[in-house]
Design a protein around this motif. Structure first.
Motif, short mmCIF file in Angstrom:
data_model
loop_
_atom_site.label_atom_id
_atom_site.label_comp_id
_atom_site.label_asym_id
_atom_site.label_seq_id
_atom_site.Cartn_x
_atom_site.Cartn_y
_atom_site.Cartn_z
N PRO A 24 75.04 -26.49 -56.47
CA PRO A 24 74.99 -28.00 -55.90
C PRO A 24 76.38 -28.24 -55.38
CG PRO A 24 74.09 -28.08 -58.39
CD PRO A 24 74.57 -26.44 -58.12
N ILE A 25 76.32 -28.95 -54.20
CA ILE A 25 77.59 -29.33 -53.47
C ILE A 25 77.62 -30.80 -53.30
CG2 ILE A 25 77.71 -27.07 -52.27
CD1 ILE A 25 76.29 -28.29 -50.10
N PRO A 26 79.03 -31.14 -53.18
CA PRO A 26 79.39 -32.75 -52.81
C PRO A 26 78.32 -33.18 -51.80
CG PRO A 26 81.57 -31.73 -53.39
CD PRO A 26 80.30 -30.32 -53.12
N PHE A 27 77.65 -34.28 -52.12
CA PHE A 27 76.85 -34.95 -50.90
C PHE A 27 77.90 -35.95 -50.32
CE2 PHE A 27 73.55 -37.79 -49.56
CZ PHE A 27 72.80 -36.98 -48.83
N GLY A 28 78.51 -35.49 -49.27
CA GLY A 28 79.46 -36.71 -48.77
C GLY A 28 80.40 -37.32 -49.48
N ASN A 29 80.41 -38.71 -49.45
CA ASN A 29 81.19 -39.34 -49.98
C ASN A 29 80.41 -40.25 -51.42
OD1 ASN A 29 83.52 -38.86 -48.35
ND2 ASN A 29 82.63 -40.42 -46.96
N THR A 30 79.23 -39.83 -51.52
CA THR A 30 78.40 -40.56 -52.51
C THR A 30 78.85 -40.34 -53.87
OG1 THR A 30 76.85 -39.06 -52.74
CG2 THR A 30 76.62 -40.46 -51.07
N GLY A 31 79.58 -39.44 -54.02
CA GLY A 31 79.55 -38.89 -55.72
C GLY A 31 78.64 -38.06 -56.14
N LEU A 32 77.55 -37.77 -55.38
CA LEU A 32 76.38 -36.94 -56.15
C LEU A 32 76.68 -35.54 -55.75
CD1 LEU A 32 73.17 -39.21 -54.71
CD2 LEU A 32 74.17 -38.99 -57.14
N MET A 33 76.11 -34.76 -56.66
CA MET A 33 76.11 -33.12 -56.35
C MET A 33 74.73 -32.68 -56.03
SD MET A 33 79.32 -32.17 -56.42
CE MET A 33 79.26 -30.44 -56.81
N THR A 34 74.52 -32.16 -54.77
CA THR A 34 73.02 -31.75 -54.54
C THR A 34 72.82 -30.38 -53.94
OG1 THR A 34 73.35 -32.37 -52.35
CG2 THR A 34 72.82 -34.18 -53.84
N PRO A 35 72.06 -29.48 -54.26
CA PRO A 35 71.74 -28.48 -53.75
C PRO A 35 71.30 -28.44 -52.28
CG PRO A 35 69.75 -28.99 -54.52
CD PRO A 35 70.63 -30.19 -55.19
N PRO A 36 71.83 -27.39 -51.42
CA PRO A 36 71.82 -27.32 -50.00
C PRO A 36 70.29 -27.19 -49.39
CG PRO A 36 72.54 -25.17 -50.82
CD PRO A 36 72.49 -26.25 -52.12
N LEU A 37 69.47 -27.45 -50.31
CA LEU A 37 68.11 -27.31 -49.87
C LEU A 37 67.21 -28.62 -50.68
CD1 LEU A 37 65.54 -26.14 -48.22
CD2 LEU A 37 65.11 -24.66 -50.43
N ILE A 38 66.59 -29.43 -49.88
CA ILE A 38 66.11 -30.46 -50.29
C ILE A 38 64.50 -30.65 -49.76
CG2 ILE A 38 65.71 -33.11 -49.67
CD1 ILE A 38 68.73 -33.28 -49.13
N PHE A 39 63.86 -30.84 -50.75
CA PHE A 39 62.33 -30.83 -50.68
C PHE A 39 61.67 -32.03 -50.04
CE2 PHE A 39 57.92 -31.79 -52.40
CZ PHE A 39 57.28 -30.75 -51.71
N GLY A 40 61.09 -31.98 -49.00
CA GLY A 40 60.47 -32.82 -48.12
C GLY A 40 58.95 -33.18 -48.57
N SER A 41 58.61 -34.36 -48.95
CA SER A 41 57.29 -34.49 -49.50
C SER A 41 56.23 -34.99 -48.78
CB SER A 41 57.55 -35.61 -50.88
OG SER A 41 58.11 -36.77 -50.30
N THR A 42 56.09 -34.71 -47.66
CA THR A 42 55.07 -35.11 -46.58
C THR A 42 53.86 -34.70 -47.23
OG1 THR A 42 55.53 -33.37 -45.13
CG2 THR A 42 56.23 -35.52 -44.67
N ALA A 43 53.69 -33.37 -47.67
CA ALA A 43 52.43 -32.76 -47.99
C ALA A 43 51.96 -33.62 -49.32
CB ALA A 43 52.48 -31.40 -48.50
#
Length: 349
Positions: free
Chosen positions: A3-22
């Motif tokens: 996980p890496i910092p997500f901008g200035n939000t204070g959140l830590m997120t992986p560099p891959l996000i799952f899109g849920s259209t399916a």
């Protein structure tokens, strides 16, 4: 994949996000069992917290509904998942043979969706999203969905000005949600990046999501300049639709429009893809990996959003995030006119 910092939000997120259209049955109807297995693969192959991007528009809320069911069945707590809900569409009764929004794109739906971009509408979308998730999960990232399409529907300059006012009112609602602690980051998701720039000039955004904008096929210099400016302000960039809705890896749809090889207006894109495939084969590269590598190359991009309906593709996408093509291959793409000669951002081995 850490996980890496997500901008200035204070959140830590992986560099891959799952899109849920399916999960919302985009382009075809999928069984709940197959959706659950895809979600299981995501949970297994991505670090916590897992990040999932969704919207009330995806299957008229079906994606959110299924997501909540799957997360509960898989035993994930609210602290183990970050949900991004793009707001603008409310679930409504289905009174026609097929949904009235995006005809031909969504299958097997039992509801319709109506657009409501306004102060009150966005508040309703936010609350309905939580209800569709089943009450167990929060939506830490919120945004206005497809404001570009809302503006494009304007019938006059005055109507467009009114609609832009609706969008700003929607962001007032989002700002209140963030101030109250109901959300941690405010963003925007759009296919036309210029509408994102227009909003960015008026709203303090925490993140933006580009769709079909920064891809190997399309990467104009004015977009790069805007991305540079976002990075300088600490605005996190999510890049989505890096395959131009699947076309760059062999699909029939380019930016969600089905192409016909017999149509003269579409032939340039087919010729581009044919040359791209040939060069990848000659140099031992996999087209999807090349598109993913390019899609994350700008230093302001903190995550890619990749969608899949196949569980086995989850690990493939995760593995592709660490693949690097040699510098010589990018030079070949430039020489053959598939990549701008002066493009400054490519990851190389």
């Amino acid at each position: 994949m850490q996980p890496i910092p997500f901008g200035n939000t204070g959140l830590m997120t992986p560099p891959l996000i799952f899109g849920s259209t399916a999960l919302g049955n985009l382009f075809r109807e999928f069984s709940y069992a197959s959706k659950l297995e895809t979600m299981r693969a995501i949970v297994e192959h991505l670090p916590r917290p897992v990040v999932i991007d969704s919207a009330g528009k995806y299957g008229a809320g079906l994606a959110l509904e299924v997501m909540g069911d799957c997360l509960r069945e898989l035993g994930l707590g609210d602290d183990e998942v970050i949900i991004s809900n793009k707001l603008a569409w409310l679930r409504a009764p289905l009174t026609t043979p097929e949904p009235t929004f995006e005809p031909g794109a969504w299958f097997g739906l039992k509801h319709d969706a109506v657009q409501d971009i306004s102060y009150a509408g966005i508040r309703k979308c936010f609350e309905q999203g939580l209800e569709l998730l089943g009450g167990d999960y929060s939506t830490q990232l919120v945004s206005v969905h497809d404001p570009d399409e809302y503006l494009d529907a304007a019938e006059s300059a005055a109507d467009r000005e009114r609609r832009f006012g609706d969008i700003l009112a929607a962001y007032t609602a989002l700002g209140e949600l963030k101030a109250a602690g109901a959300a941690q980051g405010i963003g925007v998701g759009a296919k036309n990046w210029k509408s994102i720039a227009e909003i960015d000039a008026q709203v303090a955004l925490d993140w933006v999501m580009f769709a079909n904008s920064y891809t190997l096929y399309s990467h104009p210099p004015d977009l790069l300049a805007f991305m540079d400016s976002l990075q300088s302000k600490g605005v996190a960039i999510i890049n989505s639709a890096v395959f131009n809705a699947g076309f760059l890896t062999g699909g029939e749809f380019f930016n969600y429009v089905k192409l016909d090889p017999a149509n003269p207006e579409h032939q340039e894109k087919f010729a581009w893809r044919e040359k791209f495939f040939a060069l990848c084969e000659q140099h031992g590269q996999i087209p999807s990996e090349v598109c993913i590598q390019f899609g994350k190359s700008h230093p302001g991009i903190v995550a890619l959003a990749l969608s899949t309906s196949r569980p086995e593709r989850v690990k493939t996408n995760v593995d592709a995030m660490s693949v690097q093509a040699p510098a010589a291959f990018w030079d070949v793409l430039k020489e053959e006119g598939l990549l701008a000669e002066d493009h400054p951002y490519v990851a190389v081995a």
